[in-house]
Design a protein around this motif. Structure first.
Motif, PDB file in Angstrom:
ATOM      1  N   ALA A  14      16.945  -7.343 -29.619  1.00  0.00           N
ATOM      2  CA  ALA A  14      17.311  -8.521 -30.402  1.00  0.00           C
ATOM      3  C   ALA A  14      18.745  -8.924 -30.094  1.00  0.00           C
ATOM      4  O   ALA A  14      19.632  -8.071 -29.990  1.00  0.00           O
ATOM      5  CB  ALA A  14      17.145  -8.222 -31.888  1.00  0.00           C
ATOM      6  N   GLY A  15      18.936 -10.227 -29.933  1.00  0.00           N
ATOM      7  CA  GLY A  15      20.238 -10.751 -29.559  1.00  0.00           C
ATOM      8  C   GLY A  15      20.417 -10.936 -28.067  1.00  0.00           C
ATOM      9  O   GLY A  15      21.394 -11.560 -27.630  1.00  0.00           O
ATOM     10  N   GLY A  16      19.483 -10.423 -27.293  1.00  0.00           N
ATOM     11  CA  GLY A  16      19.567 -10.527 -25.844  1.00  0.00           C
ATOM     12  C   GLY A  16      19.076 -11.860 -25.318  1.00  0.00           C
ATOM     13  O   GLY A  16      18.670 -12.739 -26.085  1.00  0.00           O
ATOM     14  N   SER A  17      19.100 -11.980 -23.996  1.00  0.00           N
ATOM     15  CA  SER A  17      18.735 -13.236 -23.336  1.00  0.00           C
ATOM     16  C   SER A  17      17.777 -12.986 -22.184  1.00  0.00           C
ATOM     17  O   SER A  17      17.795 -11.913 -21.571  1.00  0.00           O
ATOM     18  CB  SER A  17      19.988 -13.934 -22.793  1.00  0.00           C
ATOM     19  N   LEU A  18      16.964 -13.981 -21.931  1.00  0.00           N
ATOM     20  CA  LEU A  18      16.085 -14.005 -20.757  1.00  0.00           C
ATOM     21  C   LEU A  18      15.988 -15.435 -20.259  1.00  0.00           C
ATOM     22  O   LEU A  18      16.105 -16.378 -21.051  1.00  0.00           O
ATOM     23  CB  LEU A  18      14.676 -13.509 -21.098  1.00  0.00           C
ATOM     24  N   THR A  19      15.738 -15.575 -18.967  1.00  0.00           N
ATOM     25  CA  THR A  19      15.459 -16.886 -18.395  1.00  0.00           C
ATOM     26  C   THR A  19      14.097 -16.843 -17.716  1.00  0.00           C
ATOM     27  O   THR A  19      13.891 -16.029 -16.808  1.00  0.00           O
ATOM     28  CB  THR A  19      16.531 -17.308 -17.384  1.00  0.00           C
ATOM     29  N   LEU A  20      13.210 -17.690 -18.169  1.00  0.00           N
ATOM     30  CA  LEU A  20      11.892 -17.816 -17.563  1.00  0.00           C
ATOM     31  C   LEU A  20      11.917 -18.922 -16.519  1.00  0.00           C
ATOM     32  O   LEU A  20      12.598 -19.930 -16.691  1.00  0.00           O
ATOM     33  CB  LEU A  20      10.839 -18.137 -18.621  1.00  0.00           C
ATOM     34  N   SER A  21      11.155 -18.713 -15.458  1.00  0.00           N
ATOM     35  CA  SER A  21      11.015 -19.725 -14.404  1.00  0.00           C
ATOM     36  C   SER A  21       9.542 -20.015 -14.192  1.00  0.00           C
ATOM     37  O   SER A  21       8.689 -19.145 -14.391  1.00  0.00           O
ATOM     38  CB  SER A  21      11.624 -19.218 -13.093  1.00  0.00           C
ATOM     39  N   CYS A  22       9.270 -21.231 -13.774  1.00  0.00           N
ATOM     40  CA  CYS A  22       7.896 -21.641 -13.486  1.00  0.00           C
ATOM     41  C   CYS A  22       7.927 -22.532 -12.254  1.00  0.00           C
ATOM     42  O   CYS A  22       8.461 -23.647 -12.305  1.00  0.00           O
ATOM     43  CB  CYS A  22       7.303 -22.380 -14.676  1.00  0.00           C
ATOM     44  N   THR A  23       7.366 -22.036 -11.181  1.00  0.00           N
ATOM     45  CA  THR A  23       7.333 -22.795  -9.938  1.00  0.00           C
ATOM     46  C   THR A  23       5.986 -23.495  -9.817  1.00  0.00           C
ATOM     47  O   THR A  23       4.935 -22.868  -9.992  1.00  0.00           O
ATOM     48  CB  THR A  23       7.565 -21.879  -8.734  1.00  0.00           C
ATOM     49  N   VAL A  24       6.038 -24.783  -9.517  1.00  0.00           N
ATOM     50  CA  VAL A  24       4.834 -25.615  -9.477  1.00  0.00           C
ATOM     51  C   VAL A  24       4.528 -26.025  -8.038  1.00  0.00           C
ATOM     52  O   VAL A  24       5.429 -26.440  -7.297  1.00  0.00           O
ATOM     53  CB  VAL A  24       5.018 -26.880 -10.340  1.00  0.00           C
ATOM     54  N   SER A  25       3.299 -25.892  -7.646  1.00  0.00           N
ATOM     55  CA  SER A  25       2.869 -26.366  -6.328  1.00  0.00           C
ATOM     56  C   SER A  25       1.639 -27.251  -6.502  1.00  0.00           C
ATOM     57  O   SER A  25       0.903 -27.135  -7.479  1.00  0.00           O
ATOM     58  CB  SER A  25       2.558 -25.200  -5.399  1.00  0.00           C
ATOM     59  N   GLY A  26       1.460 -28.162  -5.559  1.00  0.00           N
ATOM     60  CA  GLY A  26       0.285 -29.021  -5.592  1.00  0.00           C
ATOM     61  C   GLY A  26       0.511 -30.342  -6.286  1.00  0.00           C
ATOM     62  O   GLY A  26      -0.354 -31.210  -6.246  1.00  0.00           O
ATOM     63  N   TYR A  27       1.660 -30.550  -6.951  1.00  0.00           N
ATOM     64  CA  TYR A  27       2.006 -31.822  -7.590  1.00  0.00           C
ATOM     65  C   TYR A  27       3.095 -32.478  -6.758  1.00  0.00           C
ATOM     66  O   TYR A  27       4.170 -31.926  -6.601  1.00  0.00           O
ATOM     67  CB  TYR A  27       2.510 -31.583  -9.016  1.00  0.00           C
ATOM     68  N   THR A  28       2.821 -33.665  -6.278  1.00  0.00           N
ATOM     69  CA  THR A  28       3.799 -34.304  -5.411  1.00  0.00           C
ATOM     70  C   THR A  28       4.848 -35.086  -6.181  1.00  0.00           C
ATOM     71  O   THR A  28       5.901 -35.387  -5.638  1.00  0.00           O
ATOM     72  CB  THR A  28       3.096 -35.257  -4.431  1.00  0.00           C
ATOM     73  N   LEU A  29       4.588 -35.456  -7.442  1.00  0.00           N
ATOM     74  CA  LEU A  29       5.534 -36.237  -8.232  1.00  0.00           C
ATOM     75  C   LEU A  29       6.084 -35.418  -9.378  1.00  0.00           C
ATOM     76  O   LEU A  29       6.098 -35.841 -10.526  1.00  0.00           O
ATOM     77  CB  LEU A  29       4.865 -37.518  -8.742  1.00  0.00           C
ATOM     78  N   PHE A  30       6.540 -34.230  -9.052  1.00  0.00           N
ATOM     79  CA  PHE A  30       7.028 -33.289 -10.056  1.00  0.00           C
ATOM     80  C   PHE A  30       8.057 -33.932 -10.977  1.00  0.00           C
ATOM     81  O   PHE A  30       8.065 -33.691 -12.181  1.00  0.00           O
ATOM     82  CB  PHE A  30       7.640 -32.088  -9.328  1.00  0.00           C
ATOM     83  N   SER A  31       8.939 -34.757 -10.438  1.00  0.00           N
ATOM     84  CA  SER A  31      10.072 -35.282 -11.203  1.00  0.00           C
ATOM     85  C   SER A  31       9.655 -36.165 -12.363  1.00  0.00           C
ATOM     86  O   SER A  31      10.417 -36.349 -13.311  1.00  0.00           O
ATOM     87  CB  SER A  31      11.025 -36.047 -10.288  1.00  0.00           C
ATOM     88  N   THR A  32       8.464 -36.734 -12.342  1.00  0.00           N
ATOM     89  CA  THR A  32       8.076 -37.693 -13.379  1.00  0.00           C
ATOM     90  C   THR A  32       7.041 -37.140 -14.355  1.00  0.00           C
ATOM     91  O   THR A  32       6.642 -37.846 -15.283  1.00  0.00           O
ATOM     92  CB  THR A  32       7.505 -38.968 -12.749  1.00  0.00           C
TER      93      THR A  32
END
Length: 126
Positions: A14-32
């Protein structure tokens, strides 16, 4: 074929930190596209945690606002969730999700209904 792969889960005190990541493939318009994170604790319903709408405006569940930060890197097609001051009630499997529909002003509870999700990553806080 859309694929979402989460990483970064683990066990912290408790009180600690984590960073989750999620890499996406197959979507060409990721930004929108809308994307976000939801979690599911054992024996409980899915809970939307944070999301980004098609204009990249963030939304957070009340339970995590001020502690979690959602962000993305369009060049890397990666979504992140920085989690600070973690508490035992944050324990659960965390999923990233993405949807190709143009949507604005989404709410956290919309995220579990997005079209695609990853396999999940376990976060345990003790």
């Amino acid at each position: 074929h859309v694929q979402l792969v989460e990483s970064g889960g683990g066990s912290v005190q408790a009180g600690g930190s984590l960073t989750l990541s999620c890499t996406v493939s197959g979507y060409t318009l990721f930004s929108t596209y809308c994307m976000g994170w939801f979690r599911q604790a054992a024996g409980k319903e899915r809970e939307g945690v944070a999301g980004l709408d098609s204009d990249s405006s963030p939304t957070y569940a009340d339970s995590v606002r001020g502690r979690f930060t959602i962000s993305k890197d369009n060049d890397k097609k990666t979504l992140y969730l920085q989690m600070n001051n973690l508490q035992p009630e944050d324990t659960g499997v965390y999923y990233c999700a993405i949807d190709g529909r143009y949507m604005k002003d989404i709410q956290p509870q919309d995220v579990p209904r997005f079209a695609y999700r990853g396999q999940g990553t376990q976060v345990t806080v003790s």
